[in-house]
Scaffold this active site. Structure first.
Site, PDB file in Angstrom:
ATOM      1  N   HIS A   1     -44.707  10.373  -2.815  1.00 38.48           N
ATOM      2  CA  HIS A   1     -44.994   8.746  -1.887  1.00 38.48           C
ATOM      3  C   HIS A   1     -46.418   8.287  -2.408  1.00 38.48           C
ATOM      4  CE1 HIS A   1     -45.974   6.533   1.987  1.00 38.48           C
ATOM      5  NE2 HIS A   1     -45.108   5.737   1.190  1.00 38.48           N
TER       6      HIS A   1
ATOM      7  N   ASN B   1     -47.836   7.531   7.789  1.00 31.86           N
ATOM      8  CA  ASN B   1     -47.001   6.446   8.691  1.00 31.86           C
ATOM      9  C   ASN B   1     -46.723   6.890   9.914  1.00 31.86           C
ATOM     10  OD1 ASN B   1     -47.347   4.504   6.554  1.00 31.86           O
ATOM     11  ND2 ASN B   1     -45.242   4.731   6.016  1.00 31.86           N
TER      12      ASN B   1
ATOM     13  N   SER C   1     -40.900   5.376   1.242  1.00 36.75           N
ATOM     14  CA  SER C   1     -41.661   5.411   2.381  1.00 36.75           C
ATOM     15  C   SER C   1     -41.138   5.857   3.660  1.00 36.75           C
ATOM     16  CB  SER C   1     -42.784   4.535   2.625  1.00 36.75           C
ATOM     17  OG  SER C   1     -42.186   3.201   1.930  1.00 36.75           O
TER      18      SER C   1
ATOM     19  N   GLU D   1     -48.563  11.664  -0.998  1.00 37.36           N
ATOM     20  CA  GLU D   1     -47.870  12.663  -0.011  1.00 37.36           C
ATOM     21  C   GLU D   1     -46.678  13.261  -1.075  1.00 37.36           C
ATOM     22  OE1 GLU D   1     -48.449  10.849   4.416  1.00 37.36           O
ATOM     23  OE2 GLU D   1     -46.902   9.848   2.833  1.00 37.36           O
TER      24      GLU D   1
END
Ligand SMILES: NC(=O)c1ccc[n+]([C@@H]2O[C@H](COP(=O)([O-])OP(=O)(O)OC[C@H]3O[C@@H](n4cnc5c(N)ncnc54)[C@H](O)[C@@H]3O)[C@@H](O)[C@H]2O)c1
Length: 591
Positions: A448, A498, A427, A460
């Site tokens: 991800h 994120n 991540s 992702e």
């Protein structure tokens, strides 16, 4: 004046003004609206009819109630009509000079004790107040868009606002069925100060072609449970309004992250102001509509490249939460899965974890008991990495440590058959570092998954500078076969979710540290004002403050963006061992 407002003036009946008028009228207040000219009056009436018409269609209001509601709203273009009102709310465009002019006009007409309120999102309420005869009767009443829906209102008290005025306005907001929070006069108040940095960042990602608009939006909806993606939200807010808000926040705070991304101004100049003009980041079927229609940027769903289909055997390396979840996802989608665990204990953990997860699905009626056996039958756990020689895809979910991952990729490079896809579910680490540990960087991608992998729809798909386009396409195809929603992005710290989420969480911590608002109010502002499923402090406590700090540091190191520097308050809490729910103390204390 003290007491209940019965007649309220609304000046400027665009996106917000019409929504505010509707809310007031729905709660029995008489509304006198003022627009700039006859054409604007007609437009405002049309907007109100359309919006209340939708409420009737959805069965939220009866036709009779709607007629009664509309009969309580009178709109014209003469300010003199405001003479009898006890409160005026202005919702004209976000320009200080215009708002001051409107207040000056209103000032001359209304009674000396009438309250003047601005719906500004970012301008200084104090500066507006001092332009009036009696600054003590001026406050901000900041509704959220769409005003009839969002249940939260920021009441802005300047240093000169009279307490009685603030109390009366708070009582009105409650009467409208919304939750008020009283805040000081600082650009963006609570919600916009936290929202607009994030929106601007998302626009920058789009502008830099880091990811497609649909992918940025889907990532935030599916990865964070937000009601809308940031670019769709920009279109709803209005790009002209968003530009003014960002510009005024930037000018007041000089935070670079609020400097409007250049493309916003360009789009506004081109007349692309979002839904209201039928074109913004997306194209809509008519001005004012919420229905998106395809345009030149709409992705053509590339139908399954052959490679994606011929992938059937998958290796998963790891035995933690993510590895077990990902194994379940692949096995349930019909893939043969070879899990590589480090030792017998880890092997047992994988098998027990998988069995327990499947039992829960059977108990909830989401999995047929017969299928349970079939799913388990497709999973083999081995202790030997060499067993991955024949797999089509090797996906690692081992500890988040670059050296461990690089060593693993070097071994996978030696072991796996030529043409196999090698993937990492990291991540926060650069995928290119894993790729560079192999002799076939073209075959390495990031996949991800989000935790818990079986429940979260988002994946992702991360392409490095050396990932072959057909490998990325095959990875996207695999994610689709898993029933997931893949989004594609480049290999930058934080990928999409994120990178957009953690600077916002950090901003919330900085706001708390600055004593502008309390954690409860900040959480409420984001939940009730923006429809977020959790407030930033609730989320930080769930994610873990240590995990959050690590991600924030990675982002700060990669982008060297001063605004991404982790808040010292967060650092101190981690140092003190207040890590969130897992230690029973974070921003809140848990039993
Ligand atoms: N759009 C949002 O999501 C949002 C949310 C909360 C607050 N706000 C704030 O609400 C205010 C209005 O924003 P909006 O998005 O509704 O803008 P908008 O452009 O949709 O509407 C503004 C309206 O004001 C009218 N107007 C312009 N000059 C006028 C004048 N002199 N007298 C009377 N009417 C006049 C215009 O004709 C238009 O109908 C801004 O201060 C904005 O920051 C916007």
């Amino acid at each position: 004046m003290s007491g209940e407002f019965r007649t309220v003036g609304v000046v400027g009946l665009g996106t917000m003004g019409t929504g505010i008028a509707e809310v007031l009228a729905r709660h029995g207040l008489r509304v006198i609206g003022v627009e700039v000219d006859e054409a604007a009056v007609v437009r405002a009436r049309d907007l109100l009819r359309a919006s209340t018409g939708r409420a009737v269609e959805r069965g939220k209001t009866s036709p009779a109630e709607r007629d009664e509601l509309l009969s309580r709203i009178e709109i014209g273009c003469d300010f003199a009509r405001l003479a009898p009102v006890e409160l005026v709310i202005e919702a004209v465009p976000e320009h200080l000079a215009l708002k001051r002019e409107v207040f000056a006009q209103v000032d001359r007409i209304v009674a000396a004790d009438a309250v003047l309120a601005t719906n500004t999102s970012s301008l200084s309420v104090t500066e507006l107040a001092v332009a009036t005869e009696n600054p003590r009767r001026v406050v901000g009443i900041h509704f959220f868009n769409p005003a009839p829906v969002q249940g939260f209102v920021e009441v802005v008290q300047t240093v000169v606002s009279e307490q009685q005025v603030v109390d009366d306005v708070v009582a009105l907001v409650r009467r409208l069925g919304k939750e008020p929070v009283v805040v000081g006069d600082k650009a963006g108040f609570i919600a916009n100060a936290l929202l607009f940095g994030y929106l601007n960042h998302a626009v920058t990602m789009y502008e830099q072609k880091y990811a497609a608009r649909e992918d940025i939006d889907a990532a935030m909806r599916l990865g964070c449970g937000l009601p809308m993606g940031p670019l769709a939200l920009m279109d709803l807010i209005g790009l002209d309004t968003a530009y003014e808000i960002l510009d005024s926040m930037y000018k007041q705070g000089r935070d670079r992250l609020h400097a409007p991304s250049p493309v916003i101004k360009q789009m506004v100049t081109a007349g692309w102001k979002g839904r209201k003009t039928g074109r913004g980041f997306y194209t809509y079927d008519t001005p004012g509509s919420s229905t998106v229609v395809p345009d030149a940027l709409t992705p053509v769903v590339a139908s399954s490249p052959e490679r994606g289909r011929s992938l059937n055997v998958v290796g998963v390396i790891g035995s933690g939460t993510m590895a077990i979840g990902i194994t379940e996802v692949f096995a349930r989608a019909g893939f043969e899965v070879l899990v590589v665990a480090r030792g017998p204990q880890q092997r047992d953990r994988v098998l027990a974890g998988l069995a327990a997860a499947l039992d829960r699905q059977v108990a909830k009626g989401r999995l047929d008991p017969a299928d349970r056996a079939a799913v388990l039958g497709r999973v083999t756990v081995t202790l030997d990495l060499e067993d991955l020689a024949p797999v089509d895809l090797a996906l690692e979910a081992v500890v988040e440590d670059l050296e461990v991952k690089r060593a693993l990729f070097a071994r996978l490079d030696r072991i796996c058959r030529p043409g196999a896809i090698l993937a990492t579910t990291t991540s926060s680490l650069p995928v290119i570092d894993c790729a560079a540990a192999t002799t076939r960087p073209q075959d390495v991608v990031g996949l991800h998954f989000f935790n818990p992998a079986p429940a979260m729809k988002l994946v992702e798909v991360v392409s490095t500078v050396s990932t072959a386009p057909e490998v990325a396409a095959a990875a996207v195809e695999i994610a689709r076969r898993l029933g997931k929603h893949p989004v594609s992005c480049a290999d930058r710290a934080g990928f999409i979710v994120n990178a957009l989420l953690f600077p916002y969480l950090n901003d919330a911590v900085r706001m708390l540290a600055a004593h502008y608002a309390q954690a409860d109010d900040i959480d409420r502002a984001m939940k009730l004002g923006c429809g977020y499923p959790m407030g930033p402090f609730e989320l930080l406590d769930v994610v873990g403050l240590d995990v959050s700090l690590t991600i924030e540091r990675v982002l700060y190191e990669e982008f060297a963006e001063p605004g991404f520097a982790p808040s010292p308050l967060l650092e101190h809490m981690v140092t003190a061992g207040y890590l969130g729910r897992k230690t029973r103390r974070g921003f809140r204390t848990y039993a």
